[in-house]
Design a protein around this motif. Structure first.
Motif, short mmCIF file in Angstrom:
data_model
loop_
_atom_site.label_atom_id
_atom_site.label_comp_id
_atom_site.label_asym_id
_atom_site.label_seq_id
_atom_site.Cartn_x
_atom_site.Cartn_y
_atom_site.Cartn_z
N GLY A 34 -4.17 -4.38 -2.34
CA GLY A 34 -5.21 -3.69 -3.09
C GLY A 34 -5.74 -2.48 -2.36
O GLY A 34 -5.95 -1.41 -2.96
N THR A 35 -5.97 -2.60 -1.05
CA THR A 35 -6.50 -1.47 -0.29
C THR A 35 -5.44 -0.40 -0.06
O THR A 35 -5.77 0.72 0.35
CB THR A 35 -7.04 -1.94 1.08
OG1 THR A 35 -6.01 -2.64 1.79
CG2 THR A 35 -8.24 -2.84 0.90
N TYR A 38 -2.21 -0.76 -4.70
CA TYR A 38 -2.81 -0.95 -6.02
C TYR A 38 -3.80 0.15 -6.34
O TYR A 38 -3.97 0.52 -7.50
CB TYR A 38 -3.48 -2.32 -6.13
CG TYR A 38 -2.51 -3.47 -6.05
CD1 TYR A 38 -1.25 -3.38 -6.65
CD2 TYR A 38 -2.83 -4.64 -5.38
CE1 TYR A 38 -0.35 -4.43 -6.57
CE2 TYR A 38 -1.93 -5.70 -5.30
CZ TYR A 38 -0.69 -5.58 -5.89
OH TYR A 38 0.20 -6.62 -5.80
N PHE A 39 -4.45 0.69 -5.32
CA PHE A 39 -5.31 1.84 -5.54
C PHE A 39 -4.55 3.15 -5.35
O PHE A 39 -4.65 4.06 -6.17
CB PHE A 39 -6.51 1.82 -4.60
CG PHE A 39 -7.41 3.02 -4.76
CD1 PHE A 39 -8.31 3.06 -5.82
CD2 PHE A 39 -7.33 4.10 -3.90
CE1 PHE A 39 -9.13 4.18 -5.99
CE2 PHE A 39 -8.15 5.21 -4.07
CZ PHE A 39 -9.05 5.25 -5.12
N ILE A 183 -10.40 -0.02 -7.64
CA ILE A 183 -9.02 -0.17 -8.11
C ILE A 183 -8.94 -0.19 -9.63
O ILE A 183 -8.28 0.65 -10.25
CB ILE A 183 -8.38 -1.45 -7.52
CG1 ILE A 183 -8.24 -1.33 -6.00
CG2 ILE A 183 -6.99 -1.66 -8.15
CD1 ILE A 183 -7.83 -2.62 -5.33
#
Length: 529
Positions: A34-35, A38-39, A183
């Motif tokens: 995510g960090t 995904y972003f 996100i």
């Protein structure tokens, strides 16, 4: 001359790592990716608004990211990354040293001299107490920095390199939280601007053809799974969830692992999807000749049971997924653009692959490659990047009489139901589902619903991926344990004792298995974390 239309479909997916009984996360990969990707992947398109793309978001991943964004996710690894060094136990210090180094050393450790120094020292010493408090703190910080989007790592910390303070960690955690909170809004923002399309997958990523009928592709499968209700539930929940989160009804579906069949096309159409995508091997298996000289038949949509079906170009997809990281970014991007330009005018090519895993193995998380690729497409008048819905509206679909059952992997389901270990896992699902349905009127509705949620989770494709002799990794035991925990939780919620044998691992000997690159196992604070 007509342009070649190019559709990128990035599949954003992680297994459901949360144990609903213990309310904790057993693996950290949803937050770590995510960090980073995904972003970072949708955010990159701020620079290339003309290069339209499709992002396939698995609802169960979005659920996890939202929980992290709210600060409600109980993740032992996340907490350990920011725990003050003077509060770490001896066991926790050892876990930081053992676990806080990513697998792709060349791209995620070597570029950072201090991180690489600590990595080499770990590998060359058997005494973890040789690491000072400052060493441990620097490992914590570099672990977090390495798992951040290349374009959004705090520049001051990267340049500082070493001797990080506890206040640095506090600041870094705030940055991590900001990224995670951004996100889903970033996808929504890019969608609303018309730059991306959000498609989706059955809610907990199950193999739909197997759920509908486990013998759809092989009458010799020794376990009978026929749960069409669950298949529909996974699909309808997904569509409703995505509409609620993104404000529009998703038009498209990447069925889990590209797994399709005639029945899946009919079911997806009845729920409300307009298109789905899978692998070119399915098109060949469906009777369309793709041999040399007929390859152009791949580069158009097809129509079956009210559904438009796109078939990905496996070669181009795999070049991005497994090859282009080994060459300079400019050279790799130029090669892909050359291949696209060689296609006949008017072609539509689908390139579909994981949207996060490849970039761990690219320098700078693949951002250099992607920038050169997107810039090349933007500036070439013979190419145009479009979403799959845009392609559906611009290219007529040819009717096919049969959509063969199969997945992107060898156009069959061998990986997920072809080995005795797979059969054992499916038997646990069948047995638990029977117990669940028998108890429907005997337990409180809230508990029954939680048990059914655990069943849907257990039906996901990721557990069976690691069973059998197809693949193996250092995380086998964790996936095995988590799958059986989801089955146990079904019995817990419906007030029945766990069946005998459920504590026994499904994963057995590694003989004959293919070892694949996988992240190291996470912390195990308790048996299932």
């Amino acid at each position: 001359m007509q342009r070649v239309l190019v559709s990128f479909l990035w599949h954003m997916h992680q297994p459901f790592y949360k144990d609903l009984v213990r309310q904790s996360y057993v693996m950290p990969w949803a937050y770590l990716h995510g960090t980073k990707d995904y972003f970072g992947m949708p955010a990159l398109l701020e620079e290339f608004p003309q290069v339209h793309q499709t992002f396939n978001l698995v609802p169960s991943l979005v659920v996890q990211l939202e929980e992290y964004a709210r600060g409600e996710a109980r993740d032992a690894l996340l907490e350990l990354a920011f725990k003050p060094v003077d509060q770490l136990t001896a066991e926790e210090r050892s876990l930081v040293i053992e676990r806080f180094f990513p697998v792709p050393v060349r791209t995620m450790i070597q570029p950072f001299p201090r991180y690489f120094e600590l990595y080499e020292r770990r590998n060359n010493t058997s005494r973890h107490h040789a690491f000072s408090d400052q060493d441990i703190r620097d490992i914590q910080v570099w672990w977090t920095l390495a798992w951040m989007d290349h374009d959004r790592r705090p520049k001051d910390m990267v340049e500082k390199r070493r001797d990080f303070s506890e206040s640095d960690k506090v600041s870094l955690r705030r940055r991590v939280e900001q990224i995670i909170q951004s996100i889903i809004p970033e996808y929504r923002r890019m969608q609303d601007r018309g730059i991306i399309e959000s498609s989706t997958t059955p809610f907990y990523h199950p193999i739909l053809p197997i759920l509908i009928d486990s013998r759809v592709d092989d009458g010799n499968v020794p376990v009978a799974v026929q749960f069409p209700y669950d298949a529909r539930e996974q699909l309808s929940r997904s569509l409703t969830f995505m509409r609620d989160r993104f404000g529009v009804t998703p038009q498209g579906l990447w069925p889990s692992e590209g797994s399709v069949s005639n029945d899946v096309a009919l079911l997806a159409s009845s729920v409300g999807f307009r298109w789905m995508a899978t692998d070119e091997g399915i098109l060949s298996k469906s009777g369309v000749d793709l041999s040399w000289g007929n390859r152009s038949r791949l580069y158009q949509p097809y129509r079956r049971n009210g559904m438009t079906v796109f078939f990905r170009d496996r070669t181009l997809s795999d070049l991005i997924g497994f090859q282009y990281m080994n060459a300079p970014a400019t050279e790799s991007a130029r090669d892909l653009i050359r291949r696209l330009k060689e296609l006949p005018g008017g072609s539509h090519v689908t390139i579909a692959l994981d949207g996060e895993n490849p970039w761990d193995y690219y320098p700078n998380s693949g951002r250099d490659f992607l920038r050169r690729l997107f810039e090349g497409i933007k500036n070439d008048s013979s190419l145009q990047a479009v979403t799959l819905s845009e392609a559906m509206d611009r290219r007529p679909a040819e009717k096919i009489d049969w959509l063969a059952p199969g997945s992107w992997a060898n156009a069959n389901f061998q990986i997920w139901i072809g080995h005795p270990e797979d059969h054992q896992a499916w038997r646990w699902i069948v047995r638990a589902r029977e117990a669940l349905m028998q108890r429907k009127d005997d337990v409180p509705e809230v508990d029954w619903n939680l048990a059914y949620e655990e069943l849907l989770i257990a039906e996901g494709s990721d557990w069976m991926w690691w069973f059998g002799n197809d693949f193996s990794s250092d995380s086998d035991a964790i996936f095995d344990s988590l799958f059986r925990q989801h089955i146990k939780n079904i019995y817990h919620f419906i007030g029945l004792p766990e069946p005998e044998g459920l504590d026994e691992p499904i994963k057995k000997s590694l003989e004959g298995r293919k070892m694949v690159m996988a992240p190291p196992p996470p912390l195990q604070m308790t048996k299932d974390q």
